[in-house]
Design a protein around this motif. Structure first.
Motif, PDB file in Angstrom:
ATOM      1  N   HIS A  29       0.850  -1.185   0.000  1.00 57.54           N
ATOM      2  CA  HIS A  29       0.000   0.000   0.000  1.00 57.54           C
ATOM      3  C   HIS A  29       0.887   1.237   0.000  1.00 57.54           C
ATOM      4  O   HIS A  29       2.043   1.186   0.445  1.00 57.54           O
ATOM      5  N   THR A  30       0.373   2.336  -0.480  1.00 58.29           N
ATOM      6  CA  THR A  30       1.136   3.571  -0.576  1.00 58.29           C
ATOM      7  C   THR A  30       1.746   3.965   0.766  1.00 58.29           C
ATOM      8  O   THR A  30       2.891   4.403   0.832  1.00 58.29           O
ATOM      9  N   GLN A  31       0.988   3.781   1.848  1.00 57.42           N
ATOM     10  CA  GLN A  31       1.469   4.169   3.170  1.00 57.42           C
ATOM     11  C   GLN A  31       2.660   3.321   3.618  1.00 57.42           C
ATOM     12  O   GLN A  31       3.400   3.706   4.514  1.00 57.42           O
ATOM     13  N   LYS A  32       2.863   2.158   3.023  1.00 52.86           N
ATOM     14  CA  LYS A  32       3.947   1.245   3.412  1.00 52.86           C
ATOM     15  C   LYS A  32       5.104   1.268   2.403  1.00 52.86           C
ATOM     16  O   LYS A  32       5.955   0.373   2.410  1.00 52.86           O
ATOM     17  N   ALA A  33       5.159   2.277   1.552  1.00 52.06           N
ATOM     18  CA  ALA A  33       6.182   2.333   0.507  1.00 52.06           C
ATOM     19  C   ALA A  33       7.595   2.396   1.091  1.00 52.06           C
ATOM     20  O   ALA A  33       8.511   1.751   0.582  1.00 52.06           O
ATOM     21  N   THR A  34       7.783   3.138   2.167  1.00 46.97           N
ATOM     22  CA  THR A  34       9.116   3.236   2.779  1.00 46.97           C
ATOM     23  C   THR A  34       9.547   1.889   3.343  1.00 46.97           C
ATOM     24  O   THR A  34      10.693   1.463   3.179  1.00 46.97           O
ATOM     25  N   THR A  35       8.618   1.180   3.992  1.00 52.51           N
ATOM     26  CA  THR A  35       8.914  -0.155   4.517  1.00 52.51           C
ATOM     27  C   THR A  35       9.243  -1.106   3.367  1.00 52.51           C
ATOM     28  O   THR A  35      10.175  -1.912   3.464  1.00 52.51           O
TER      29      THR A  35
ATOM     30  N   VAL B  87       0.539  10.558  -6.235  1.00 52.52           N
ATOM     31  CA  VAL B  87       0.529  11.867  -5.589  1.00 52.52           C
ATOM     32  C   VAL B  87       0.976  11.725  -4.132  1.00 52.52           C
ATOM     33  O   VAL B  87       1.760  12.522  -3.621  1.00 52.52           O
ATOM     34  N   LEU B  88       0.532  10.655  -3.472  1.00 49.81           N
ATOM     35  CA  LEU B  88       0.920  10.417  -2.083  1.00 49.81           C
ATOM     36  C   LEU B  88       2.400  10.060  -1.961  1.00 49.81           C
ATOM     37  O   LEU B  88       3.040  10.371  -0.954  1.00 49.81           O
ATOM     38  N   LEU B  89       2.958   9.401  -2.972  1.00 54.84           N
ATOM     39  CA  LEU B  89       4.370   9.020  -2.933  1.00 54.84           C
ATOM     40  C   LEU B  89       5.307  10.195  -3.175  1.00 54.84           C
ATOM     41  O   LEU B  89       6.469  10.135  -2.832  1.00 54.84           O
ATOM     42  N   GLY B  90       4.806  11.244  -3.781  1.00 61.41           N
ATOM     43  CA  GLY B  90       5.674  12.350  -4.152  1.00 61.41           C
ATOM     44  C   GLY B  90       6.098  12.198  -5.596  1.00 61.41           C
ATOM     45  O   GLY B  90       5.552  11.403  -6.349  1.00 61.41           O
ATOM     46  N   SER B  91       7.133  12.929  -5.987  1.00 64.48           N
ATOM     47  CA  SER B  91       7.518  12.940  -7.399  1.00 64.48           C
ATOM     48  C   SER B  91       8.036  11.594  -7.889  1.00 64.48           C
ATOM     49  O   SER B  91       7.754  11.190  -9.000  1.00 64.48           O
ATOM     50  N   ASN B  92       8.803  10.881  -7.072  1.00 66.24           N
ATOM     51  CA  ASN B  92       9.387   9.623  -7.540  1.00 66.24           C
ATOM     52  C   ASN B  92       9.193   8.447  -6.605  1.00 66.24           C
ATOM     53  O   ASN B  92       9.491   7.328  -6.967  1.00 66.24           O
ATOM     54  N   GLY B  93       8.750   8.659  -5.402  1.00 67.71           N
ATOM     55  CA  GLY B  93       8.663   7.572  -4.437  1.00 67.71           C
ATOM     56  C   GLY B  93       9.998   7.374  -3.752  1.00 67.71           C
ATOM     57  O   GLY B  93      10.988   8.005  -4.095  1.00 67.71           O
ATOM     58  N   PRO B  94      10.048   6.472  -2.780  1.00 67.32           N
ATOM     59  CA  PRO B  94      11.291   6.261  -2.036  1.00 67.32           C
ATOM     60  C   PRO B  94      12.418   5.726  -2.921  1.00 67.32           C
ATOM     61  O   PRO B  94      12.189   4.879  -3.776  1.00 67.32           O
TER      62      PRO B  94
END
Length: 129
Positions: free
Chosen positions: A51-57, A97-104
């Motif tokens: 999920h988008t909220q768990k992208a950093t993990t 949009v939630l991840l930002g421009s490129n994501g982690p």
């Protein structure tokens, strides 16, 4: 200097079977991280759904997985090419949009590998009718 006393002739039927056996170890290393692997010839892709909220993990999980695969490669006198390692975050336009421009990005040793973010409306993810 390393002396090779035996090998498998290129193009032989045995070569395919030996490659499958050879690739079993990195597949086990990837499976320990709950990451999926797709390999074709010398191209390997790792997949992880989150999920988008768990992208950093998810990025940390991929970093650990790639570190383990890289360690296996070093033990087998191979080298992971960080120049061709490209993280790709795919999802809906709302998720991007939630991840930002490129994501982690991924941190692999001393190198930071910047990610690319693609939304489902992108031509990269379209399927033919």
């Amino acid at each position: 200097m390393v002396i090779i006393c035996c090998s498998v002739p290129q193009g032989s039927v045995l070569g395919t079977h030996m490659f499958i056996l050879y690739m079993a170890d990195p597949e086990d290393a990837v499976a320990r991280h709950d990451v999926r692997l797709h390999a074709y010839a010398d191209d390997t892709r790792l997949y992880l759904k989150c999920h988008t909220q768990k992208a950093t993990t998810a990025a940390h999980t991929l970093e650990a997985c790639i570190t383990d695969v890289s360690a296996w490669m070093n033990m087998n006198r191979l080298k992971l090419n960080a120049d061709t390692t490209e993280p790709l975050w795919a999802g809906s336009k709302y998720g991007s949009v939630l991840l930002g421009s490129n994501g982690p990005s991924l941190q692999l040793g001393a190198e930071t590998i910047k990610a690319m973010c693609v939304c489902s409306e992108s031509p990269f993810l379209r399927t033919s009718a």
